[in-house]
Scaffold this motif. Structure first.
Motif, mmCIF file in Angstrom:
data_model
loop_
_atom_site.group_PDB
_atom_site.id
_atom_site.type_symbol
_atom_site.label_atom_id
_atom_site.label_comp_id
_atom_site.label_asym_id
_atom_site.label_seq_id
_atom_site.Cartn_x
_atom_site.Cartn_y
_atom_site.Cartn_z
ATOM 1 N N LYS A 230 0.858 -1.090 -0.155
ATOM 2 C CA LYS A 230 0.194 -0.130 0.435
ATOM 3 C C LYS A 230 0.854 1.024 -0.110
ATOM 4 C CE LYS A 230 -4.569 2.178 0.747
ATOM 5 N NZ LYS A 230 -5.012 1.847 -1.010
ATOM 6 N N ILE A 231 0.421 1.898 -1.085
ATOM 7 C CA ILE A 231 1.162 3.651 -1.160
ATOM 8 C C ILE A 231 1.118 4.482 -0.933
ATOM 9 C CG2 ILE A 231 2.649 4.821 -2.450
ATOM 10 C CD1 ILE A 231 4.069 2.441 -3.883
ATOM 11 N N ILE A 232 0.841 4.898 -0.333
ATOM 12 C CA ILE A 232 0.527 6.773 0.061
ATOM 13 C C ILE A 232 1.227 8.341 0.311
ATOM 14 C CG2 ILE A 232 -1.256 5.948 1.464
ATOM 15 C CD1 ILE A 232 0.387 7.348 3.473
ATOM 16 N N VAL A 233 0.952 9.368 0.243
ATOM 17 C CA VAL A 233 2.011 10.291 0.328
ATOM 18 C C VAL A 233 1.274 10.838 1.614
ATOM 19 C CG1 VAL A 233 2.407 10.202 -2.195
ATOM 20 C CG2 VAL A 233 0.447 11.513 -0.918
ATOM 21 N N THR A 276 -4.113 0.008 7.504
ATOM 22 C CA THR A 276 -4.563 -0.294 6.431
ATOM 23 C C THR A 276 -5.214 -1.660 5.921
ATOM 24 O OG1 THR A 276 -2.245 -0.568 5.940
ATOM 25 C CG2 THR A 276 -2.596 1.629 5.620
ATOM 26 N N PHE A 277 -4.926 -2.403 7.004
ATOM 27 C CA PHE A 277 -5.851 -4.212 6.618
ATOM 28 C C PHE A 277 -6.667 -3.808 8.507
ATOM 29 C CE2 PHE A 277 -1.139 -4.768 8.593
ATOM 30 C CZ PHE A 277 -1.616 -5.454 8.811
ATOM 31 N N ASP A 278 -7.627 -5.388 7.646
ATOM 32 C CA ASP A 278 -8.214 -5.111 10.196
ATOM 33 C C ASP A 278 -8.724 -6.874 9.302
ATOM 34 O OD1 ASP A 278 -10.530 -5.116 7.801
ATOM 35 O OD2 ASP A 278 -11.481 -3.704 9.234
ATOM 36 N N GLY A 279 -9.232 -7.625 10.053
ATOM 37 C CA GLY A 279 -9.501 -8.978 10.137
ATOM 38 C C GLY A 279 -8.069 -10.123 9.574
ATOM 39 N N GLY A 280 -8.639 -10.932 9.401
ATOM 40 C CA GLY A 280 -7.251 -11.898 9.247
ATOM 41 C C GLY A 280 -6.517 -11.931 8.306
ATOM 42 N N ASP A 283 -4.840 -8.022 2.844
ATOM 43 C CA ASP A 283 -5.204 -6.910 1.865
ATOM 44 C C ASP A 283 -5.665 -5.963 2.467
ATOM 45 O OD1 ASP A 283 -4.776 -9.164 0.343
ATOM 46 O OD2 ASP A 283 -6.758 -9.795 0.308
ATOM 47 N N GLN A 284 -4.759 -5.217 2.178
ATOM 48 C CA GLN A 284 -4.674 -3.087 2.636
ATOM 49 C C GLN A 284 -5.768 -2.769 1.586
ATOM 50 O OE1 GLN A 284 -0.872 -1.824 4.049
ATOM 51 N NE2 GLN A 284 0.174 -3.593 2.292
ATOM 52 N N ARG A 285 -6.983 -2.509 1.922
ATOM 53 C CA ARG A 285 -7.584 -1.829 1.537
ATOM 54 C C ARG A 285 -8.176 -0.538 2.057
ATOM 55 N NH1 ARG A 285 -9.981 -7.532 1.653
ATOM 56 N NH2 ARG A 285 -9.771 -8.335 0.010
ATOM 57 N N ARG A 286 -7.517 -0.194 3.231
ATOM 58 C CA ARG A 286 -7.787 0.843 4.148
ATOM 59 C C ARG A 286 -7.081 1.982 3.832
ATOM 60 N NH1 ARG A 286 -10.547 -0.265 8.778
ATOM 61 N NH2 ARG A 286 -8.796 -0.839 9.538
#
Length: 428
Positions: A230-233, A276-280, A283-286
């Motif tokens: 996951k890439i952000i600025v 940036t992820f949750d649960g088991g 995958d970084q969807r947030r």
């Protein structure tokens, strides 16, 4: 069945029809607060967004936008628009509005609705206090991103951008940055903030970073995130988070890169992440929560922390179970583990585990709290009430009985909404 048949007969014969009275009862407005607001207006439909400026209340509906006087609630103007947002400083705002799937937009004067300036080719627009940023494409693979002065539309900077790999229309499509901390019964902020130091555009599986701070903004080679990246600025840095499944959990690594050299500036300690992820799954969807200069993260022990994005410095470490519910550049709101105490603290990199507390306040576990403008807003339950506090000392600026949603607030007043009803309460 007998009751339904009897009612149908009575209505069809005109003997008795309860529906007009029932609809009138459902449509009757009640006051949004006690004591009463300075003014209360019923809108034509439930608003999508509401923005508060020094002189105006700007309301975006599904197919129109209107501007009301902040002082008496009277409508200045209304016009058709599929999307609308506010740009510019609070004392000199413009309304940026356009049509879906139609290129171009207009900048409108909120006092009269007159067109201040217009663009005929842009497909997407981002609105800030200091700039309007838009993207226009000449061909599917040849686009240009431009920063403009909100009041005049004058070009400040521009650079090329590849064609968008997804449909990019309307106002403020999601870029790869931080997201604000959500709060129940307190609407997200719609007042324009400052443009982030960097802008990151996701295009065809790559991330293109634009740096408007350069004298001649140019587009460096894109970053190509892997499936687990996951890439952000934030804070003028490019932040890359990598999460790989391992032993039923996630093996996480977070590093920040210099925007020009792409060299590593700082890493987070092993195991720390930005939620940036949750649960088991890993995958970084947030997007991470925070501001353009501060990131909310978790330590390996699960404690919330605040990280200064420029240098990666931990400036606030919460006690186990505490939550950060609001953050600005110099203040953080922290809620206790049991949810019954709200504290305003000053983040400090020299002593992050024991920050300076400006004040504490008891709240109910069902209450929600947020930083809005330059005030702290608490929406409490049992009884229903809205409380506005000074951020520096916790003193009450306004307290009213209300179960309405807090739509906006600044240092001068509070805007409450309940379905189609809008009410303004000044702090004086």
């Amino acid at each position: 069945m007998a009751v339904a048949v009897a009612l149908t007969v009575l209505v069809s014969t005109g003997v008795w029809n309860p529906f007009p009275d029932l609809w009138a009862w459902l449509n009757t407005s009640g006051p949004v607060s006690e004591p009463l607001p300075r003014w209360q207006e019923r809108l034509g439909s439930t608003p999508q967004t509401v923005t508060l400026t020094d002189d105006y209340v700007i309301v975006e509906h599904r197919d129109s936008v209107e501007a009301l006087s902040r002082f008496n609630g009277r409508r200045n103007f209304a016009t058709e628009a599929d999307w609308a947002a506010v740009a510019g400083p609070a004392d000199k705002p413009v309304i940026v509005a356009g049509k879906l799937l139609v290129k171009g937009y207009q900048a409108l004067d909120p006092r009269t609705g007159a067109v201040v300036w217009r663009d005929e080719v842009a497909s997407a627009v981002w609105t800030y206090r200091d700039e309007v940023v838009d993207v226009a494409c000449r061909t599917p693979k040849d686009c240009e991103v431009t920063g403009r002065a909100p009041g005049t539309g004058t070009k400040i900077w521009s650079t090329g951008l590849p064609g968008m790999g997804f449909v990019l229309f309307a106002d403020n499509p999601e870029l790869l940055g931080t997201q604000p901390i959500p709060s129940d019964r307190i609407a997200d902020r719609h007042e324009p903030g400052s443009r982030p130091e960097l802008l990151a555009f996701p295009i065809d599986g790559k991330v293109y970073v634009v740096d408007p701070r350069r004298s001649e903004p140019r587009l460096d080679p894109p970053l190509e995130p892997g499936r687990r990246d996951k890439i952000i600025v934030a804070g003028g840095r490019i932040v890359r988070s990598t999460a790989n499944p391992r032993d039923g959990g996630c093996d996480v690594a977070v590093v920040a890169l210099d925007a020009v050299s792409r060299q590593r500036v700082w890493p987070l300690p092993a195991g720390q992440h930005l939620r940036t992820f949750d649960g088991g799954g890993c995958d970084q969807r947030r997007l991470p929560m925070g501001t353009d200069s501060a990131l909310v993260g978790l330590t390996i022990e699960g404690r919330e922390q605040l990280i200064e994005a420029g240098l990666g410095e931990q400036v606030l470490l919460c006690a186990p179970g505490e939550h950060i519910v609001g953050v600005t550049n110099g203040l953080a709101l922290v809620r206790s583990t049991d949810g019954r105490r709200l504290s305003a603290v000053v983040p400090d990199g020299r002593n992050p585990g024991k920050p300076k507390a400006l004040w504490h306040r008891k709240i109910s576990p069902e209450a929600s709290a947020a930083l809005r403008g330059t005030v702290v807003v608490v929406s409490d339950r049992g009884p229903n009430r809205v409380i506005v506090l000074n951020p520096e000392d916790g003193k009450v600026r306004k307290e009213v009985k209300s179960d309405a949603e807090v739509l906006a607030a600044d240092d001068k007043g509070l805007l409450l909404g309940q379905r189609r009803d809008l009410g303004y309460l000044p702090f004086d």
